[in-house]
Design an enzyme around this catalytic site. Structure first.
Site, PDB file in Angstrom:
ATOM      1  N   LYS A 158      33.586  43.281  37.548  1.00 28.29           N
ATOM      2  CA  LYS A 158      34.546  44.179  36.897  1.00 28.29           C
ATOM      3  C   LYS A 158      33.821  45.352  36.265  1.00 28.29           C
ATOM      4  O   LYS A 158      32.744  45.185  35.693  1.00 28.29           O
ATOM      5  CB  LYS A 158      35.326  43.434  35.803  1.00 28.29           C
ATOM      6  CG  LYS A 158      36.202  42.301  36.317  1.00 28.29           C
ATOM      7  CD  LYS A 158      36.992  41.693  35.175  1.00 28.29           C
ATOM      8  CE  LYS A 158      37.940  40.616  35.692  1.00 28.29           C
ATOM      9  NZ  LYS A 158      38.794  40.087  34.618  1.00 28.29           N
ATOM     10  N   ARG A 292      47.791  49.678  21.164  1.00 30.09           N
ATOM     11  CA  ARG A 292      48.954  50.587  21.146  1.00 30.09           C
ATOM     12  C   ARG A 292      50.227  49.741  21.129  1.00 30.09           C
ATOM     13  O   ARG A 292      50.172  48.532  21.324  1.00 30.09           O
ATOM     14  CB  ARG A 292      48.950  51.439  22.420  1.00 30.09           C
ATOM     15  CG  ARG A 292      49.022  50.577  23.677  1.00 30.09           C
ATOM     16  CD  ARG A 292      49.345  51.328  24.942  1.00 30.09           C
ATOM     17  NE  ARG A 292      49.660  50.416  26.032  1.00 30.09           N
ATOM     18  CZ  ARG A 292      48.774  49.812  26.806  1.00 30.09           C
ATOM     19  NH1 ARG A 292      47.490  50.020  26.642  1.00 30.09           N
ATOM     20  NH2 ARG A 292      49.164  48.977  27.758  1.00 30.09           N
TER      21      ARG A 292
HETATM   22  C1  MV4 Z   1      40.717  38.290  36.694  1.00 33.40           C
HETATM   23  C2  MV4 Z   1      41.427  37.508  37.630  1.00 33.40           C
HETATM   24  C3  MV4 Z   1      40.875  36.282  37.986  1.00 33.40           C
HETATM   25  N1  MV4 Z   1      39.707  35.870  37.453  1.00 33.40           N
HETATM   26  N2  MV4 Z   1      39.553  37.825  36.186  1.00 33.40           N
HETATM   27  C4  MV4 Z   1      43.458  42.214  36.906  1.00 33.40           C
HETATM   28  C5  MV4 Z   1      43.601  43.307  35.911  1.00 33.40           C
HETATM   29  C6  MV4 Z   1      42.458  43.159  35.006  1.00 33.40           C
HETATM   30  N3  MV4 Z   1      42.804  43.505  33.665  1.00 33.40           N
HETATM   31  C7  MV4 Z   1      42.055  41.734  35.112  1.00 33.40           C
HETATM   32  N4  MV4 Z   1      42.643  41.216  36.313  1.00 33.40           N
HETATM   33  C8  MV4 Z   1      42.303  39.994  36.771  1.00 33.40           C
HETATM   34  N5  MV4 Z   1      41.166  39.474  36.282  1.00 33.40           N
HETATM   35  C9  MV4 Z   1      39.065  36.652  36.572  1.00 33.40           C
HETATM   36  N6  MV4 Z   1      37.901  36.230  36.066  1.00 33.40           N
HETATM   37  C10 MV4 Z   1      42.626  38.015  38.124  1.00 33.40           C
HETATM   38  C11 MV4 Z   1      43.076  39.267  37.710  1.00 33.40           C
HETATM   39  C12 MV4 Z   1      44.319  39.715  38.278  1.00 33.40           C
HETATM   40  C13 MV4 Z   1      45.443  39.930  37.482  1.00 33.40           C
HETATM   41  C14 MV4 Z   1      45.441  39.733  36.105  1.00 33.40           C
HETATM   42  C15 MV4 Z   1      46.558  39.948  35.344  1.00 33.40           C
HETATM   43  C16 MV4 Z   1      47.726  40.365  35.945  1.00 33.40           C
HETATM   44  C17 MV4 Z   1      47.782  40.586  37.297  1.00 33.40           C
HETATM   45  C18 MV4 Z   1      46.638  40.375  38.086  1.00 33.40           C
HETATM   46  C19 MV4 Z   1      46.699  40.583  39.468  1.00 33.40           C
HETATM   47  C20 MV4 Z   1      45.578  40.379  40.227  1.00 33.40           C
HETATM   48  C21 MV4 Z   1      44.388  39.964  39.627  1.00 33.40           C
END
Ligand code: MV4
Length: 450
Positions: A158, A292
């Site tokens: 990330k 926010r």
């Molecule tokens: C993740 C995850 C699975 N594992 N981290 C997507 C947006 C970002 N803020 C973080 N996200 C994710 N992080 C780990 N370690 C899956 C997502 C994710 C997701 C998270 C929240 C809402 C929708 C999503 C859609 C796809 C992936």
């Protein structure tokens, strides 16, 4: 208390803030771009200042023009709403330097949470559960391989400057690591001018559950329960609800405590949200903190029974909060009505609204800035209304929402109303089984709709 608040935003949220200010006896100043000269926030504010042409970089994102508007009108506070300058540390600082109260986070809090690797380190140190992963940034491919091997594949890389899914990659095995790390870095450098990366274990089919918090200037903080925002498409939320159908009393208590720890760790003043990923075993992990008011704050208002914008303004003016944590007693669901065509990949559909009939009745709230004859400009985001249903139970709230969607008539532009009707009839949604993966996999059939 403030005498006059400038609202540095447009659309439904500008109107939302103006309404509360009126109820509190506070004068309001609207700012608007030329594309918004016929908007309701301009009509309903006590004063309105045109700050530039349609592009937001020359209007709603132009700090000197907004500060000038506040100075000309003698506003003593600025409410930034969501989006635009709401999480811009420079804007927060400049407001303060000009003697104008910024109704939001301090520059330090905004920068501290905007840097995701740093935010995670802060939360870990405060005892908030975080996804296992790299300790801070990953320096190079060698370190990335080592960390991934230790936490186990699949992993995610990330962007530390990212958020909302940008600069993020899923990596199933070591063979995919080098290439994905590289492309994530390039995407992040192009989008944010920074390619710092960190790594986490991949959480399978998580739910997105966030906790609303509020803190005051004396260091007190409390939580107002959760919102389940798992119904998302390409990182855009479409539906939010409280309580989460996945919630238990124990999980709410644990997540609420963790969110308050998060708030206290950064001495948080005002309304904020702590976002968590929740896995199928109900283990939860800190994801991001938003400094926010959010689009979906209304569902929380409906179940806790008070006005969050009013609380935000009071806290900014130095009032203390009660300190009480909340357990929802009702069920609220919000559907975001966007001027987009769900039948054609949610393609934006700006233009003039030719006919409008809005839903009402018991347990229905509609927050919108549109009216019959209003032209939706193509320059800004496509959300034109938030429809909120509140009832004693989830089942009743879904029935109420479906009824309200069916009486909502918008002609002239395509909207997400048909999508929401299909969703309210969907078995997975009705059973409370929606995870963040759901909308990647289903495609509704609209052939029976007129
Ligand atoms: C993740 C995850 C699975 N594992 N981290 C997507 C947006 C970002 N803020 C973080 N996200 C994710 N992080 C780990 N370690 C899956 C997502 C994710 C997701 C998270 C929240 C809402 C929708 C999503 C859609 C796809 C992936």
């Amino acid at each position: 208390m403030f005498k006059k608040i400038l609202i540095a935003n447009r659309g439904e949220i500008a109107l939302r803030v103006i309404r509360t200010c009126k109820e509190m006896g506070i004068k309001t100043v609207a700012v608007y771009s030329l594309a918004d000269k016929d908007s309701l926030h301009v009509r309903f504010a006590d004063e309105a200042i045109c700050i530039g042409p349609a592009p937001s970089t020359e209007s709603y994102l132009d700090i000197p023009r907004i500060i000038s508007a506040a100075e000309i009108t003698n506003a003593d506070a600025i409410h930034p709403g969501y989006g635009f300058l709401s999480e811009n540390s420079k804007f927060s600082r400049i407001c303060t330097e000009n003697g104008i109260k910024f109704i939001g986070a301090t520059p330090e809090q905004i920068d501290g949470m905007g840097n995701k690797a740093q935010a995670k380190a802060t939360m870990e140190a405060a005892g908030v559960p975080c996804v296992p992963g790299s300790k801070g940034l990953i320096k190079d491919l060698t370190e990335a391989k080592k960390v991934a091997k230790k936490i186990g594949y699949p992993v995610m890389v990330k962007a530390s400057a990212g958020g909302g899914g940008r600069g993020m990659r899923f990596i199933a095995s070591e063979a995919e690591l080098a290439e994905n790390l590289d492309s994530a870095k390039r995407e992040s450098a192009a989008a944010f001018g920074n390619d710092d990366m960190y790594m986490e274990k991949f959480i399978e089919e998580p739910r997105h559950i966030e906790i609303q918090i509020i803190g005051d200037q004396t260091g007190n903080a409390c939580h107002l329960s959760e919102r389940d925002c798992s119904t998302q498409r390409r990182h855009q939320k479409l539906v939010e609800e409280v309580p989460s159908p996945f919630m238990t009393k124990k999980l709410r208590d644990e997540m609420g405590k963790a969110a308050i720890k998060a708030a206290k760790a950064v001495n948080y003043e005002g309304a904020g949200t702590v976002e968590f990923l929740v896995d199928k075993h109900r283990k939860f992990y800190f994801m991001e903190m938003n400094t926010r008011i959010q689009v979906e704050h209304c569902v929380t208002e409906e179940v806790v029974g008070f006005d969050l914008i009013r609380e935000q303004i009071k806290v900014a003016a130095g009032y203390k909060i009660s300190g009480k944590n909340y357990t929802p007693q009702l069920h609220a669901i919000e559907c975001r009505i966007n001027a987009e065509d769900p039948i054609n990949g949610f393609r934006p559909s700006p233009g003039a609204i030719k006919e409008l009939h809005t839903p009402g009745g018991h347990g229905i709230r509609l927050d919108t800035h549109v009216y019959s004859g209003y032209a939706i400009p193509p320059n800004y985001d496509s959300m034109i209304a938030k429809l909120i249903a509140v009832a004693q139970t989830r089942e009743e709230a879904i029935a109420k929402m479906k009824r309200a969607l069916e009486e909502f008539i918008i002609e002239g532009v395509k909207t997400t109303i048909p999508f929401h009707i299909k969703l309210m009839e969907n078995e997975t949604f009705i059973n409370g089984g929606v995870t963040t993966k759901f909308l990647e996999e289903v495609e509704f059939d609209y052939s029976d709709m007129k």
